[in-house]
Design an enzyme around this catalytic site. Structure first.
Site, PDB file in Angstrom:
ATOM      1  N   CYS A  53       0.835  -1.206   0.000  1.00 39.41           N
ATOM      2  CA  CYS A  53       0.000   0.000   0.000  1.00 39.41           C
ATOM      3  C   CYS A  53       0.869   1.254   0.000  1.00 39.41           C
ATOM      4  O   CYS A  53       1.608   1.483  -0.950  1.00 39.41           O
ATOM      5  CB  CYS A  53      -0.995  -0.039   1.167  1.00 39.41           C
ATOM      6  SG  CYS A  53      -2.345   1.144   0.974  1.00 39.41           S
ATOM      7  N   HIS A  70      -3.880  -4.806  -0.142  1.00 40.10           N
ATOM      8  CA  HIS A  70      -3.446  -5.360   1.148  1.00 40.10           C
ATOM      9  C   HIS A  70      -3.505  -6.885   1.103  1.00 40.10           C
ATOM     10  O   HIS A  70      -4.575  -7.452   1.311  1.00 40.10           O
ATOM     11  CB  HIS A  70      -4.351  -4.855   2.271  1.00 40.10           C
ATOM     12  CG  HIS A  70      -4.143  -3.412   2.580  1.00 40.10           C
ATOM     13  ND1 HIS A  70      -3.209  -2.986   3.495  1.00 40.10           N
ATOM     14  CD2 HIS A  70      -4.708  -2.301   2.077  1.00 40.10           C
ATOM     15  CE1 HIS A  70      -3.223  -1.663   3.550  1.00 40.10           C
ATOM     16  NE2 HIS A  70      -4.129  -1.216   2.699  1.00 40.10           N
ATOM     17  N   GLU A 105      -2.573  -8.874   3.264  1.00 45.04           N
ATOM     18  CA  GLU A 105      -2.938  -9.368   4.602  1.00 45.04           C
ATOM     19  C   GLU A 105      -4.438  -9.258   4.863  1.00 45.04           C
ATOM     20  O   GLU A 105      -4.920  -9.719   5.888  1.00 45.04           O
ATOM     21  CB  GLU A 105      -2.114  -8.632   5.668  1.00 45.04           C
ATOM     22  CG  GLU A 105      -2.566  -7.228   6.029  1.00 45.04           C
ATOM     23  CD  GLU A 105      -2.178  -6.146   5.020  1.00 45.04           C
ATOM     24  OE1 GLU A 105      -1.681  -6.488   3.928  1.00 45.04           O
ATOM     25  OE2 GLU A 105      -2.368  -4.955   5.321  1.00 45.04           O
TER      26      GLU A 105
END
Lengths: 195, 251
Positions: free
Chosen positions: A72, A177, A179
């Protein structure tokens, strides 16, 4: 060992869980690591200021050829400057970071990522897979060769195609992202871990 | 193209899921982490945790839970319920939630919306609106649907957008719990009134209901019981929507 650079913003626990390694803001630990992940949320200028004490360590590691992943804002920081705020980025890649225009910002939600070239991060991930995005700015590399994947954001009858991943040698950046991107994200992180 | 989102809601009290959930092969149906993981496995796009813990002193349990969720779950999640201050919002985001939502406190003190938007950013701020048709207009309710506020939901939606809300979680009290479908007229009215994404909530009973909500412009649709009671899995729902041509994330 992977060093996940902690700039005191956001919770990095699940990044660490996916990748192993340590969450740290200690330049000695970053120096000792064999891979570096720079996650980031927030304002370009403000985060760059926090990163300042670690800047040389990170650049040295990149120059030594250690695999580096910017997530990001961490990807945007690889570039020279951003429309978001004054000040320079890490200047690893030539080009800048620009704001979405004519479409609703932030670009938020699950969007498709289409690889633009061979990239080890996307091994085993289908073209057009969905990843989770939250951002208002995107990178604009001078050298289009570094673009590893693109994403198409359409809203209010307008369409912006932007680089959603960059890659050159040992340097990787993703705008989304991983994650927060469930299985595809975990696969991508696993690909990075195994480099 | 951005995918339309399917969101599952879990009601939490003192760190535990309150409504009985009849998943098969779940060891502990009260464990929010285990349920959230199960949803993630099935392909849920986002999870909303509504904390209904009454006492303020027990809010620390919520923060601990948020930290655990952030460590274990790899999809975005939103936390709300009883939040009254910017400080609480900051703490929840710091603990790892992707977004927070406000409801009663936003109506009581609209300034909180703009302050929160400044502190955590609009992208992380959801305003929940509970509305019910009163014969003349859709009226805003607060305090978990117990208190009518005399405010027009359409006007309130425009107001929170102006104040910096990033998204509206719209629950129709007329359709909630009926499983007869989302409140399409209400949802359509709000979607047309604002530019920010609207999450339709209340009344989902079948995959067709989700299709109807997306067709009129909802960006996301939220449900609880349809998933909890195993009537449809998230995957079955998503396969149906994909077949209907809705942009949806299927893994």
């Amino acid at each position: 060992m992977i060093a996940i650079v902690d700039l005191g913003i956001g919770n990095l626990a699940n990044v660490r869980k996916a990748l192993g390694g340590i969450i740290t803001s200690d330049s000695y630990e970053i120096e000792r690591a064999d891979k570096i992940v720079l996650p980031g949320v927030g304002n370009f200028g403000a985060v760059m200021k926090r990163l300042e004490p670690l800047k040389e360590t990170i650049l040295d590691a990149i120059n030594e050829g250690k695999p580096f992943l910017g997530i990001c804002l961490g990807m945007q920081l690889l570039f020279e400057w951003s429309e978001e705020s004054e000040g320079k980025g890490l200047e690893v890649f030539k080009g800048n970071v620009v704001k979405f225009r004519g479409v609703r910002v932030p670009h938020i939600g699950w969007n498709q990522v289409f690889p633009a070239k061979e990239c080890p991060l996307f091994e085993g991930i289908k073209s057009g897979s969905y990843f989770y995005f939250v951002h208002s700015y995107y990178v604009n590399p001078q050298d289009k060769e570094v673009i590893a994947a693109i994403t198409d954001y359409e809203s209010k009858g307008k369409e912006v195609v932007f680089p959603s991943a960059v890659y050159k040698d040992n340097i990787f950046g993703v705008q989304f992202h991983p994650e927060k991107s469930s299985k595809n994200g975990l696969k991508l992180l696993e690909n990075f871990r195994r480099l | 193209m951005l995918a339309k989102r399917i969101i599952a809601a879990l009601d939490i009290k003192e760190g535990r899921v309150v409504k009985g959930i009849k998943f098969q092969n779940i060891r502990d149906a009260g464990d929010p982490i285990e349920l959230a993981k199960r949803y993630e496995e099935e392909g849920i796009d986002e999870i909303v945790f509504l904390d209904i813990t009454a006492s303020y002193e027990k809010r620390k349990i919520l923060l601990d839970l948020v930290k655990r969720i952030a460590e274990e779950i790899y999809v975005p999640f939103t936390v709300g319920g009883g939040i009254r201050s910017v400080e609480e919002i900051r703490e929840i985001i710091k603990s790892g939630a992707d977004k927070v939502f406000l409801n009663t406190a936003a109506v009581d003190n609209p300034k909180l919306v703009s302050e929160a938007a400044k502190v955590v950013g609009s992208a992380n701020l959801v305003i929940a609106i509970d509305a019910k048709w009163n014969g003349k207009f859709w009226e805003v309710y607060t305090h978990g649907g117990r208190k009518a506020r005399g405010i027009d939901a359409i006007e309130w939606a425009k107001e929170v957008e102006r104040l910096g809300a990033g998204e509206i979680l719209l629950t129709s009290m007329d359709t909630d719990g009926t499983q007869q479908g989302f409140d399409i007229p209400l949802t359509k009215a709000i979607v047309e009134a604002v530019d920010i994404p609207v999450i339709a909530s209340g009344g989902a009973g079948s995959p067709e209901h989700f299709y109807e909500a997306f067709k009129i412009g909802a960006e996301a649709a939220l449900a609880a019981s349809i998933f909890h009671y195993g009537k449809y899995t998230v995957r079955e729902l998503k396969e149906y929507l994909a077949k209907k041509g809705v942009p949806i994330r299927l893994e």
